[in-house]
Design an enzyme around this catalytic site. Structure first.
Site, mmCIF file in Angstrom:
data_model
loop_
_atom_site.group_PDB
_atom_site.id
_atom_site.type_symbol
_atom_site.label_atom_id
_atom_site.label_comp_id
_atom_site.label_asym_id
_atom_site.label_seq_id
_atom_site.Cartn_x
_atom_site.Cartn_y
_atom_site.Cartn_z
ATOM 1 N N LEU A 34 -1.332 -45.221 -50.777
ATOM 2 C CA LEU A 34 -0.848 -44.576 -51.999
ATOM 3 C C LEU A 34 -0.086 -45.599 -52.845
ATOM 4 O O LEU A 34 0.933 -46.129 -52.420
ATOM 5 C CB LEU A 34 0.071 -43.401 -51.662
ATOM 6 C CG LEU A 34 -0.520 -42.328 -50.737
ATOM 7 C CD1 LEU A 34 0.451 -41.172 -50.577
ATOM 8 C CD2 LEU A 34 -1.872 -41.839 -51.248
ATOM 9 N N ALA A 35 -0.631 -45.862 -54.013
ATOM 10 C CA ALA A 35 -0.031 -46.898 -54.854
ATOM 11 C C ALA A 35 -0.072 -46.508 -56.327
ATOM 12 O O ALA A 35 -0.270 -47.345 -57.208
ATOM 13 C CB ALA A 35 -0.758 -48.223 -54.637
ATOM 14 N N ARG A 78 12.998 -47.352 -60.721
ATOM 15 C CA ARG A 78 14.247 -48.036 -60.341
ATOM 16 C C ARG A 78 14.091 -49.549 -60.225
ATOM 17 O O ARG A 78 15.081 -50.272 -60.112
ATOM 18 C CB ARG A 78 14.773 -47.456 -59.023
ATOM 19 C CG ARG A 78 15.581 -46.191 -59.237
ATOM 20 C CD ARG A 78 16.148 -45.683 -57.935
ATOM 21 N NE ARG A 78 15.149 -44.978 -57.146
ATOM 22 C CZ ARG A 78 15.253 -44.765 -55.824
ATOM 23 N NH1 ARG A 78 16.293 -45.231 -55.168
ATOM 24 N NH2 ARG A 78 14.308 -44.106 -55.186
ATOM 25 N N ASP A 103 4.379 -49.000 -50.920
ATOM 26 C CA ASP A 103 5.652 -49.669 -51.183
ATOM 27 C C ASP A 103 6.450 -49.918 -49.901
ATOM 28 O O ASP A 103 7.647 -50.118 -49.942
ATOM 29 C CB ASP A 103 6.484 -48.847 -52.178
ATOM 30 C CG ASP A 103 6.768 -47.444 -51.682
ATOM 31 O OD1 ASP A 103 6.258 -47.073 -50.612
ATOM 32 O OD2 ASP A 103 7.497 -46.706 -52.374
ATOM 33 N N ASN A 163 10.691 -37.917 -41.969
ATOM 34 C CA ASN A 163 9.302 -38.299 -42.206
ATOM 35 C C ASN A 163 9.267 -39.686 -42.842
ATOM 36 O O ASN A 163 9.866 -39.922 -43.891
ATOM 37 C CB ASN A 163 8.668 -37.261 -43.153
ATOM 38 C CG ASN A 163 7.275 -37.662 -43.599
ATOM 39 O OD1 ASN A 163 6.621 -38.475 -42.963
ATOM 40 N ND2 ASN A 163 6.837 -37.080 -44.708
ATOM 41 N N TYR A 197 3.035 -92.802 -62.006
ATOM 42 C CA TYR A 197 2.131 -91.683 -62.241
ATOM 43 C C TYR A 197 0.717 -92.141 -61.917
ATOM 44 O O TYR A 197 0.239 -93.142 -62.472
ATOM 45 C CB TYR A 197 2.186 -91.193 -63.697
ATOM 46 C CG TYR A 197 1.087 -90.195 -63.955
ATOM 47 C CD1 TYR A 197 1.094 -88.963 -63.305
ATOM 48 C CD2 TYR A 197 0.007 -90.490 -64.787
ATOM 49 C CE1 TYR A 197 0.062 -88.050 -63.482
ATOM 50 C CE2 TYR A 197 -1.034 -89.577 -64.975
ATOM 51 C CZ TYR A 197 -1.003 -88.364 -64.312
ATOM 52 O OH TYR A 197 -2.024 -87.471 -64.473
ATOM 53 N N TYR A 206 -5.211 -90.546 -69.999
ATOM 54 C CA TYR A 206 -5.458 -89.574 -71.072
ATOM 55 C C TYR A 206 -5.366 -90.261 -72.428
ATOM 56 O O TYR A 206 -4.367 -90.899 -72.748
ATOM 57 C CB TYR A 206 -4.397 -88.470 -70.956
ATOM 58 C CG TYR A 206 -4.595 -87.278 -71.873
ATOM 59 C CD1 TYR A 206 -5.840 -86.680 -72.011
ATOM 60 C CD2 TYR A 206 -3.518 -86.749 -72.578
ATOM 61 C CE1 TYR A 206 -6.001 -85.579 -72.833
ATOM 62 C CE2 TYR A 206 -3.667 -85.649 -73.405
ATOM 63 C CZ TYR A 206 -4.915 -85.061 -73.529
ATOM 64 O OH TYR A 206 -5.075 -83.974 -74.344
HETATM 65 C C1 UD1 Z 1 7.707 -38.678 -49.363
HETATM 66 C C2 UD1 Z 1 7.584 -37.499 -48.403
HETATM 67 C C3 UD1 Z 1 8.873 -37.399 -47.584
HETATM 68 C C4 UD1 Z 1 9.133 -38.705 -46.860
HETATM 69 C C5 UD1 Z 1 9.152 -39.867 -47.840
HETATM 70 C C6 UD1 Z 1 9.232 -41.175 -47.101
HETATM 71 C C7 UD1 Z 1 6.209 -35.905 -49.621
HETATM 72 C C8 UD1 Z 1 6.195 -34.608 -50.345
HETATM 73 N N1 UD1 Z 1 7.382 -36.298 -49.153
HETATM 74 O O1 UD1 Z 1 8.755 -38.354 -50.245
HETATM 75 O O2 UD1 Z 1 8.767 -36.336 -46.645
HETATM 76 O O3 UD1 Z 1 10.342 -38.626 -46.147
HETATM 77 O O4 UD1 Z 1 7.961 -39.872 -48.629
HETATM 78 O O5 UD1 Z 1 9.399 -42.222 -47.997
HETATM 79 O O6 UD1 Z 1 5.179 -36.520 -49.445
HETATM 80 N N2 UD1 Z 1 2.657 -41.159 -54.936
HETATM 81 C C9 UD1 Z 1 1.492 -41.148 -55.667
HETATM 82 N N3 UD1 Z 1 1.229 -40.127 -56.506
HETATM 83 C C10 UD1 Z 1 2.081 -39.079 -56.653
HETATM 84 C C11 UD1 Z 1 3.292 -39.102 -55.912
HETATM 85 C C12 UD1 Z 1 3.540 -40.138 -55.063
HETATM 86 O O7 UD1 Z 1 0.683 -42.096 -55.549
HETATM 87 O O8 UD1 Z 1 1.766 -38.176 -57.425
HETATM 88 C C13 UD1 Z 1 2.915 -42.289 -54.033
HETATM 89 C C14 UD1 Z 1 4.143 -43.074 -54.419
HETATM 90 O O9 UD1 Z 1 3.805 -44.131 -55.296
HETATM 91 C C15 UD1 Z 1 4.611 -43.586 -53.070
HETATM 92 C C16 UD1 Z 1 4.209 -42.482 -52.103
HETATM 93 O O10 UD1 Z 1 3.177 -41.761 -52.743
HETATM 94 O O11 UD1 Z 1 3.958 -44.770 -52.683
HETATM 95 C C17 UD1 Z 1 5.354 -41.562 -51.735
HETATM 96 O O12 UD1 Z 1 5.808 -40.914 -52.911
HETATM 97 P P1 UD1 Z 1 7.336 -40.652 -53.205
HETATM 98 O O13 UD1 Z 1 7.494 -39.959 -54.502
HETATM 99 O O14 UD1 Z 1 8.128 -41.895 -52.997
HETATM 100 O O15 UD1 Z 1 7.658 -39.625 -52.050
HETATM 101 P P2 UD1 Z 1 9.066 -39.099 -51.634
HETATM 102 O O16 UD1 Z 1 9.517 -38.063 -52.610
HETATM 103 O O17 UD1 Z 1 9.955 -40.232 -51.384
#
Ligand code: UD1
Ligand code: CA
Length: 451
Positions: free
Chosen positions: A8-9, A15, A101, A168, A364, A385
């Site tokens: 997931l990226a 921040r 990340d 989690n 050089y 050159y």
């Molecule tokens: C998520 C978990 C949480 C866990 C935490 C750990 C859920 C609902 N919650 O929360 O239980 O403790 O990670 O770090 O999953 N992303 C997307 N698209 C989106 C949303 C997120 O690609 O629409 C990606 C973000 O870029 C990131 C990852 O998914 O790499 C996690 O998303 P993030 O919003 O950080 O999740 P948390 O709210 O921290």
């Protein structure tokens, strides 16, 4: 396909305060998302799918070797995974979901997640961690018997649930067929109005499937990067992890906190790395070589028994027993053959310095081919050159060039020739001759300064 990773990226990472999305930021020359992808590949995945979205023009080129899918809007982690449904439609087996990340995740942990799921045929195995301060994380809710029931997000947690310290990590291994059918049932009725991936845990339980948790050996592996402060922290941890492996393999570092080694660098036994040394890219260092202090070598191949002191080298090659610096700059295509020397304040570009040849001071050398046993005096410059084009300089074996000499290319100095100090050489010099190109010294007898 039997095993795939889904990275997931798509997030922005506000921040970070950056024009680049978070996962494109680098640690030791490698973007965060690539640390995660490389760990997944090392864990033996058959395929990797990367979900991109925010700043995809930055992220896509970094992950082009994986299957790239787009999440159009950030509607939550379940929606992000859903974006990969088509790409993984043929997957009958395990899918590991990873956050792009979290660069500290190891291939061992990813492999352990897959193994835990496949051994038990669980619908899901979630990687969890015990945290003294769990605030912000999803909490693992278990029944009296200790079975995982569901995951509750911070913002949805009751006071009782918020007191749970098992969190989690955001890493999971799922039964792929289960995952994509369960995702159909996920809604956004929660405090954040998002589609939570974590909801599939409860869906699995309710369907009578086994859902388990694997506790991370080292919670640091799950450390996410959300700010530059956490980026620096993760950098330090990866630096220590890499350096510890090299120390264990027989590399000496007087102070490992002052040595930065990229993940793709190879170092032989009995190499000594002195403080303020950076080895980047695909650099490799042979046995008994000493590097540092103050060196930065990128994509450079160094042989055995070399001494590299205060040197910057990029795409260069240094053969056995050669010496560099202090203050040498080896640019792309610089090649020091066995026992050659690039000394102090010497810059070498796209040139070969033959076996045992020396460029000791203030020179050089560009677009030159230098034979064996050559000595270039202090201040020798290849004038390669003409303002429009680059021209070659060829110097035969055993040539001696006197100090402060300009070799105006294209020019060839024959084998065994000597060039007088202070010459400007514009024409070829025949082998075994003395080449001179300078004004003759004169004397004016009886000369007195004006009163
Ligand atoms: C998520 C978990 C949480 C866990 C935490 C750990 C859920 C609902 N919650 O929360 O239980 O403790 O990670 O770090 O999953 N992303 C997307 N698209 C989106 C949303 C997120 O690609 O629409 C990606 C973000 O870029 C990131 C990852 O998914 O790499 C996690 O998303 P993030 O919003 O950080 O999740 P948390 O709210 O921290
Ligand atoms: Ca979040």
């Amino acid at each position: 396909m039997e095993k795939a990773a889904l990275v997931l990226a798509a997030g922005a990472g506000t921040r970070m305060k950056s024009k680049k999305p978070k996962v494109a930021h680098e640690i030791l020359g490698k973007p965060l998302v690539n640390w995660v992808i490389d760990a997944a590949l090392a864990a033996g995945m058959d395929g990797v799918v990367t979900v991109v979205g925010h700043g995809r023009e930055f992220v896509e080129p970094l992950v082009a070797h994986t299957t790239v899918v787009e999440q159009k809007e950030r509607k939550g982690t379940a929606d992000a995974v859903m974006a990969a449904a088509e790409a993984l439609a043929d997957l009958d087996g395990s899918v590991v979901v990873l956050s792009g990340d979290c660069p500290l995740i190891t291939s061992e942990t990813i492999a352990a997640l897959v193994e835990a799921r496949e051994d038990s045929d669980a619908a899901a195995v979630v990687l969890t961690m015990q945290l003294e301060n769990p605030f912000g994380y999803g909490r693992i809710v278990r029944d009296e018997a200790g079975h995982v029931l569901r995951i509750v997000e911070q913002k949805d947690a009751t006071a009782e649930e918020a007191a749970i310290t098992e969190c989690n990590s955001g890493f999971y291994c799922f039964d792929a067929k289960f995952l994509f059918s369960a995702l159909q049932q996920v809604d956004s009725n929660n405090a954040q109005g998002e589609f939570y991936l974590t909801d599939v845990i409860e869906i699995g339980r309710n369907a009578g499937r086994l859902v388990t948790a694997l506790q991370a050996q080292d919670p640091q592996e799950c450390l996410g990067v959300n700010s530059r402060i956490q980026l620096a922290e993760a950098s330090r941890l990866l630096q220590a992890r890499i350096n510890t492996a090299h120390l264990a393999a027989g590399v000496t570092m007087t102070d490992p906190t002052l040595v930065w080694i990229g993940p793709d660098v190879t170092i032989a036994q009995d190499v000594e790395l002195l403080p303020m040394t950076m080895l980047m890219g695909t650099t490799s260092i042979g046995e008994d070589t000493v590097v540092g202090p103050n060196c930065r070598l990128t994509d450079t191949v160094v042989g055995c028994g070399c001494v590299i002191d205060e040197t910057v080298a990029v795409e260069a090659q240094v053969d056995d027993g050669a010496t560099c610096g202090p203050r040498a700059y080896l640019r792309p295509g610089a090649h020091l053959c066995e026992k050659a020397k690039a000394g102090t304040h010497v810059e070498i570009k796209k040139s070969t310095v033959g076996k045992g040849s020396k460029v000791p001071h203030l020179s050089y050398v560009g677009d030159a081919t230098i034979g064996e046993g050559v000595n270039l005096g202090a201040g020798t410059i290849t004038c390669n050159y003409d303002g429009k084009r680059k021209h070659p300089t060829v110097i035969g074996d055993d040539v001696f060039v006197g100090s402060s000499t300009m070799l105006v290319a294209p020019v060839t100095i024959g084998e065994g020739a000597t060039i007088g100090a202070g010459s400007v050489i514009t024409k070829n010099v025949s082998p075994h001759t003395l080449g001179l190109g300078r004004a003759r010294q004169t004397e004016i007898p009886g000369w007195k300064p004006k009163e």
